[in-house]
Write a protein that holds these residues in place. Structure first.
Motif, PDB file in Angstrom:
ATOM      1  N   THR A   1       0.741  -1.288   0.023  1.00 40.66           N
ATOM      2  CA  THR A   1       0.082  -0.018   0.054  1.00 40.66           C
ATOM      3  C   THR A   1       0.905   1.288  -0.132  1.00 40.66           C
ATOM      4  OG1 THR A   1      -1.741  -1.382   0.972  1.00 40.66           O
ATOM      5  CG2 THR A   1      -1.853   1.160   1.402  1.00 40.66           C
TER       6      THR A   1
ATOM      7  N   ASP B   1     -10.353   1.283  -3.331  1.00 44.33           N
ATOM      8  CA  ASP B   1      -9.860   0.858  -2.197  1.00 44.33           C
ATOM      9  C   ASP B   1     -10.887  -0.093  -1.577  1.00 44.33           C
ATOM     10  OD1 ASP B   1      -8.982   0.830   0.386  1.00 44.33           O
ATOM     11  OD2 ASP B   1      -9.191   2.742   1.038  1.00 44.33           O
TER      12      ASP B   1
ATOM     13  N   PHE C   1      -6.580   3.427   2.101  1.00 41.95           N
ATOM     14  CA  PHE C   1      -6.106   5.081   1.667  1.00 41.95           C
ATOM     15  C   PHE C   1      -6.036   5.998   2.737  1.00 41.95           C
ATOM     16  CE2 PHE C   1      -7.005   9.418  -0.232  1.00 41.95           C
ATOM     17  CZ  PHE C   1      -5.740   9.231  -1.010  1.00 41.95           C
TER      18      PHE C   1
ATOM     19  N   VAL D   1     -10.732   8.676  -5.070  1.00 42.14           N
ATOM     20  CA  VAL D   1     -10.781   7.262  -4.444  1.00 42.14           C
ATOM     21  C   VAL D   1     -12.427   6.896  -4.368  1.00 42.14           C
ATOM     22  CG1 VAL D   1     -10.200   6.286  -2.288  1.00 42.14           C
ATOM     23  CG2 VAL D   1      -8.927   8.227  -3.171  1.00 42.14           C
TER      24      VAL D   1
ATOM     25  N   ARG E   1     -14.272   3.691  -2.283  1.00 40.37           N
ATOM     26  CA  ARG E   1     -14.395   2.550  -1.609  1.00 40.37           C
ATOM     27  C   ARG E   1     -15.370   1.389  -1.947  1.00 40.37           C
ATOM     28  NH1 ARG E   1     -14.665   1.354   4.327  1.00 40.37           N
ATOM     29  NH2 ARG E   1     -14.110  -0.655   4.270  1.00 40.37           N
TER      30      ARG E   1
ATOM     31  N   ASP F   1      -6.480  -1.850  -4.374  1.00 41.00           N
ATOM     32  CA  ASP F   1      -5.913  -2.233  -3.255  1.00 41.00           C
ATOM     33  C   ASP F   1      -6.965  -2.918  -2.290  1.00 41.00           C
ATOM     34  OD1 ASP F   1      -3.836  -2.494  -1.326  1.00 41.00           O
ATOM     35  OD2 ASP F   1      -3.684  -0.362  -0.760  1.00 41.00           O
TER      36      ASP F   1
END
Length: 325
Positions: free
Chosen positions: A114, A141, A146, A177, A179, A213
């Motif tokens: 990460t 993410d 993050f 970003v 989620r 990630d």
């Protein structure tokens, strides 16, 4: 190439063009690399019509035919190289992380996957002469890892390194970003990323990096037991191909992090193995194994590449980010 409108293709009327746009096929290139079954499902058209539309798109976009090696070499010149901040790491990767390819990083928890992803999200925004790609970043993410504070530290590190005043707020503005709450949501976010890339295509910061990630966390949690393995691998395969297509169409790097498992029956060598099986192994263009060493040092091992020899590099993860050991 991108000036050709979908409505100009044979067998595509205004209604079909609208359906294709709504489904995320915003350009002729996107239609050209789709499969008939995908268009049938998303645009509600017959399979023979879908095949004709794809054929017309391939002709218009000049995709799908045979090419001589020198043309392929010419096209390879467009591939960008994203520098990591560590010279040894860059040399291992033949000059940096390539665009139009998937680079997988696997390793145990705390190995620095990460952290490297955060560093690449910062470096992507640098001008090309500083080793960046002069673009923006999309992060999917899945494990809530993050941290904007970490981006600020790394931007401060770049300010020291290049002796320039970089504004962390500007770097954070160019990182988008999302989620992902489950594997289906994760797959859908690639479509959302495609829409965002199309919006930013003609700006001064087009999308040049996508980070997932981690790629396998949700799949591992949701598909438990051997009975679900085939379904899991099929979904993972489609997800990876969607990411590869995104990288190809946007000349972007795709970075995916991967979890590992231990093989207790391995008597010799390292028992650590990446999960995702052969499907992930075959689809990832570059595979990197990251492991801890003394202190802040990390060993980066190139396990698989289509054009580079296997090798290892030592990198340091400090408060200022990734640097030479």
């Amino acid at each position: 190439m991108s000036e050709i409108l979908l409505e100009e293709l044979d067998h595509v009327g205004p209604a079909t063009a609208q359906k294709l746009n709504d489904a995320g096929y915003n350009s002729v290139e996107a239609v050209a690399v789709a499969s008939p079954s995908e268009l049938v499902a998303t645009a509600e058209i017959g399979e023979s019509t879908a095949a004709k539309i794809i054929s017309a798109a391939r002709s218009a976009a000049d995709i799908g035919g045979f090419e001589t090696g020198d043309f392929v070499m010419q096209r390879r010149m467009e591939v960008g190289k994203l520098r990591t901040g560590c010279e040894e790491f860059d040399e291992l990767m033949g000059g940096g992380i390539e665009t139009q390819s998937i680079t997988e990083m696997y390793g145990e928890f705390g190995s620095g996957k990460t952290q490297i992803a955060h560093q690449l999200a910062v470096n992507t925004q640098l001008p090309k002469e500083m080793g960046g790609l002069d673009g923006s970043v999309i992060i999917i993410d899945t494990e809530n890892t993050f941290r904007p504070e970490r981006i600020e530290h790394m931007v401060a590190g770049l300010s020291h390194k290049f002796e320039q005043d970089f504004d962390p707020a500007e770097f954070l503005k160019n990182i988008h970003v999302a989620r992902a709450y489950n594997s289906n949501h994760q797959i859908l976010l690639v479509d959302a990323a495609t829409e965002m890339a199309n919006k930013l295509k003609n700006t001064d910061k087009p999308v040049r990096l996508v980070i997932v990630d981690s790629l396998t966390a949700h799949f591992r949690a949701e598909y438990v037991g051997r009975g679900t393995l085939a379904d899991r691998q099929q979904k993972l395969n489609k997800h990876l191909h969607d990411l590869q297509r995104f990288g190809d169409l946007n000349n972007a790097s795709v970075i995916v992090t991967n979890q590992v498992m231990s093989k207790p029956d391995a008597f010799f060598g390292d028992p650590t193995r990446p999960i995702g099986g052969h499907i992930l192994g075959h689809t990832a263009t570059f595979r990197l194994y990251i492991r801890k060493s003394k202190g802040d040092k990390r060993i980066v091992k190139l396990v698989d590449s289509p054009c580079l020899p296997d090798g290892e590099a030592v990198a340091c993860i400090t408060t200022d980010g990734l640097c030479d050991a």
